[in-house]
Every structure is written in structure tokens, then in C-alpha cells.
Design a protein around this motif. Structure first.
Motif, short mmCIF file in Angstrom:
data_model
loop_
_atom_site.label_atom_id
_atom_site.label_comp_id
_atom_site.label_asym_id
_atom_site.label_seq_id
_atom_site.Cartn_x
_atom_site.Cartn_y
_atom_site.Cartn_z
N ALA A 1 0.86 -1.18 0.00
CA ALA A 1 0.00 0.00 0.00
C ALA A 1 0.90 1.23 0.00
O ALA A 1 1.86 1.29 0.78
CB ALA A 1 -0.92 0.01 1.21
N THR A 2 0.62 2.17 -0.88
CA THR A 2 1.46 3.35 -1.04
C THR A 2 0.61 4.60 -1.07
O THR A 2 -0.37 4.69 -1.80
CB THR A 2 2.26 3.27 -2.35
OG1 THR A 2 3.02 2.06 -2.39
CG2 THR A 2 3.20 4.45 -2.49
N LEU A 3 0.99 5.58 -0.26
CA LEU A 3 0.37 6.90 -0.27
C LEU A 3 1.42 7.89 -0.73
O LEU A 3 2.48 8.02 -0.10
CB LEU A 3 -0.15 7.28 1.11
CG LEU A 3 -0.79 8.67 1.22
CD1 LEU A 3 -2.04 8.76 0.34
CD2 LEU A 3 -1.13 9.00 2.67
N GLY A 4 1.16 8.56 -1.85
CA GLY A 4 2.15 9.45 -2.43
C GLY A 4 1.64 10.85 -2.67
O GLY A 4 0.44 11.07 -2.90
N LEU A 5 2.56 11.81 -2.63
CA LEU A 5 2.29 13.20 -2.99
C LEU A 5 3.27 13.60 -4.08
O LEU A 5 4.42 13.16 -4.08
CB LEU A 5 2.46 14.13 -1.78
CG LEU A 5 1.51 13.92 -0.61
CD1 LEU A 5 1.91 14.86 0.54
CD2 LEU A 5 0.07 14.18 -1.02
N ALA A 6 2.82 14.43 -4.99
CA ALA A 6 3.67 14.89 -6.08
C ALA A 6 3.68 16.41 -6.12
O ALA A 6 2.62 17.05 -6.07
CB ALA A 6 3.19 14.33 -7.42
N ARG A 7 4.87 16.96 -6.19
CA ARG A 7 5.03 18.41 -6.39
C ARG A 7 5.43 18.62 -7.83
O ARG A 7 6.53 18.29 -8.25
CB ARG A 7 6.09 18.96 -5.44
CG ARG A 7 6.36 20.47 -5.63
CD ARG A 7 5.11 21.27 -5.29
NE ARG A 7 5.35 22.70 -5.30
CZ ARG A 7 5.10 23.52 -6.34
NH1 ARG A 7 4.62 23.01 -7.49
NH2 ARG A 7 5.32 24.81 -6.24
N ARG A 8 4.50 19.16 -8.63
CA ARG A 8 4.77 19.38 -10.04
C ARG A 8 5.61 20.63 -10.25
O ARG A 8 5.27 21.71 -9.77
CB ARG A 8 3.45 19.50 -10.80
CG ARG A 8 2.78 18.18 -11.13
CD ARG A 8 1.52 18.36 -11.93
NE ARG A 8 0.38 18.73 -11.11
CZ ARG A 8 -0.26 19.88 -11.18
NH1 ARG A 8 0.14 20.82 -12.04
NH2 ARG A 8 -1.29 20.14 -10.39
N PHE A 9 6.72 20.45 -11.01
CA PHE A 9 7.51 21.61 -11.42
C PHE A 9 6.90 22.27 -12.65
O PHE A 9 6.98 23.49 -12.83
CB PHE A 9 8.95 21.18 -11.73
CG PHE A 9 9.63 20.49 -10.58
CD1 PHE A 9 9.79 21.12 -9.36
CD2 PHE A 9 10.10 19.20 -10.73
CE1 PHE A 9 10.42 20.49 -8.31
CE2 PHE A 9 10.74 18.56 -9.69
CZ PHE A 9 10.90 19.20 -8.47
N ASN A 10 6.31 21.43 -13.51
CA ASN A 10 5.64 21.88 -14.73
C ASN A 10 4.70 20.77 -15.16
O ASN A 10 4.43 19.85 -14.39
CB ASN A 10 6.67 22.23 -15.83
CG ASN A 10 7.70 21.14 -16.02
OD1 ASN A 10 7.34 19.97 -16.23
ND2 ASN A 10 8.99 21.49 -15.94
N GLU A 11 4.22 20.81 -16.38
CA GLU A 11 3.27 19.80 -16.84
C GLU A 11 3.91 18.43 -17.03
O GLU A 11 3.20 17.43 -17.16
CB GLU A 11 2.62 20.25 -18.16
CG GLU A 11 1.63 21.38 -18.02
CD GLU A 11 0.46 21.00 -17.11
OE1 GLU A 11 -0.10 19.89 -17.29
OE2 GLU A 11 0.11 21.79 -16.23
#
Length: 263
Positions: A211-221
Motif C-alpha cells: 500500500a502506497t500513499l504518495g504526494l507529487a510536487r509538479r515543477f511543470n506539466e
């Protein structure tokens, strides 16, 4: 040095982590979307039991214990989507080793080397069940996956001068299924929750799941920094000429990675 102490180094640290944290934005014009990611998973807790030649030992490691004996680890995932259908490949490798002079038992006085490697490759077909937008305009998507996974597990203890040579390598195929829910959190931020399971009592693997809970910080598209928390559990056992061989343990800890999307 007792062999059970050596056994305790046999499984730990990093398992594959491939949660693509951005909601899938699929093309509808017949063209392909591609998503790639690489990640490292640092297990702050690893507990369970390993068995070699019928001898079992408890494993209770923290991150520092595991990193002291880490040779190399890496994991990656590639996804290709056309409409709602996707093709996914994910691979992982970790190698651990330890060496010490045995002070008791049949290998007393000899240098004893422990090697443990775990690798697997998954080949999956994905289907996006639904996607859309919340009332605040943030996107979401939900997809399911299924396919096959090839595993290779080595647990080996070798003493200098041929006084000891136990363990070996097992290879097996097993079915794997998974599901992922991704959503937009705020400008430049996305989240995802992913679960998968494999084995189902196939070729010695009673069950492995994560089980994985992830967050992503987008630099661009296209580019994102991905981080979060992962839990992995495996229960594998088989009979070898020297006796039972297997591992029954779980690992939990944070991960960090990089994801890239291109057309």
C-alpha cells in the motif's frame, strides 16, 4: 558469530515503489501518453522471519542497520496509455551482503559471507475506470491493473574454505493485481493512493501486498518530485534439498522519486 545473526541481514531496506501520483490525463485522439518514474524506498522498519536450510531467524531491522549492508538498490516504472487502456512495466532490484568471522558451529574460525538479493519485474495491463473533476475543478482518476510478475530471490551463506554453503536462489512467476486513485490537491500538488497484491499461493508465494500513499510536487506539466509512505508484506516459502527456504516479513517507510510525463 552465530548463523542466526547472519540471517538477520538477509532481507530489508528497499522494495519497488511505483505510485505515479498525478491524475492520469489521457489523450482521446488515438495518440499515446507516456509516464516514467524512478524511486527509492527507505524502510525504517523491517520485521519478520527468514528461513534457510530449515533454520529460521527473526528479523528486526531499522534503516541504519539495513543501510550498513546495502550494496545497491533501484526501482523504476514506465506506463504507456492510449485512451483508457494502458501498458505498464515495473522493475526492482536490491542487493545486501554481510561478512564476519564465525566463532561457533561447523564454520567456527572461517569467514562467513551472507548475500541476499531480491529482484522482480511486473508486466501489467491497466484500465482507467473513471476520471473527472471535483466541484472545485481539481481532477481525479481511478484505474485498475492486472498481469504477471517475475521474481528472483537469493538467500545464501558461504564460508571460506568450503566449510559452509547453504541457501540458494529461487525464481518464480505469479499473478499480480492493483488499483490506484489519484487526485489534484492544490495548484502544483497531486496525491495518489495505490494498492497491489500478488502471489495468491502461486509457486510458493502465499501472498505479497503493498500500500502506497504518495504526494507529487509538479515543477511543470511534465516533471514532478514524488514522495510519501509505503508498506510492503511478503510470505514466500518453498522446499529445497537442504530444507525449507523462504521469507515472511514486512517493511514500512518513506520513499522519494522523480516522475516525468511525455507524449
Amino acid at each position: 558469530m552465530r548463523l542466526k545473526f547472519l540471517f538477520s541481514f538477509m532481507m530489508s531496506v528497499a522494495w519497488g515503489c511505483g505510485a505515479h501520483a498525478n491524475p492520469l490525463r489521457l489523450n482521446t485522439d488515438g495518440s499515446w501518453n507516456f509516464h516514467g518514474s524512478v524511486a527509492l524506498f527507505a524502510a525504517t522498519t523491517t520485521k519478520g522471519t527468514t528461513t534457510v536450510n530449515g533454520n529460521s531467524a527473526d528479523v528486526d531491522l531499522n534503516l541504519r542497520d539495513a543501510l550498513d549492508h546495502l550494496d545497491f538498490t533501484g526501482t523504476g516504472r514506465v506506463e504507456a496509455w492510449n485512451g483508457r487502456l494502458g501498458l505498464i512495466a515495473e522493475g526492482h532490484y536490491i542487493g545486501l551482503s554481510a561478512s564476519a568471522r564465525a566463532t561457533s558451529g561447523p564454520a567456527a574460525g572461517a569467514t562467513v559471507n551472507v548475500e541476499s538479493t531480491q529482484s522482480w519485474m511486473s508486466f501489467l495491463v491497466g484500465y482507467q475506470v473513471t476520471d473527472g473533476q471535483f466541484a472545485n475543478g481539481r481532477p481525479y482518476s481511478f484505474d485498475v491493473q492486472g498481469g504477471a510478475r517475475y521474481n528472483r530471490l537469493t538467500q545464501e551463506i558461504v564460508g571460506s574454505g568450503g566449510v559452509l554453503n547453504v541457501g540458494g536462489t529461487e525464481r518464480w512467476w505469479e499473478p499480480v493485481i492493483g488499483a490506484r486513485y489519484s487526485w489534484g490537491i492544490a495548484d502544483g500538488w497531486d496525491g495518489a493512493f495505490m494498492v497491489d497484491a500478488s502471489g495468491f499461493d502461486t509457486n510458493g508465494n502465499e501472498l505479497a501486498w503493498s500500500a502506497t500513499l504518495g504526494l507529487a510536487r509538479r515543477f511543470n506539466e511534465r516533471s514532478s518530485l514524488v514522495f510519501g509512505w509505503r508498506h510492503y508484506d511478503i510470505d514466500f516459502s518453498t522446499a529445497r534439498a537442504g530444507g525449507p527456504f523462504g521469507t515472511d516479513l514486512y517493511s514500512s517507510g518513506p520513499f522519494i522519486g522523480y516522475a516525468y510525463t511525455f507524449n
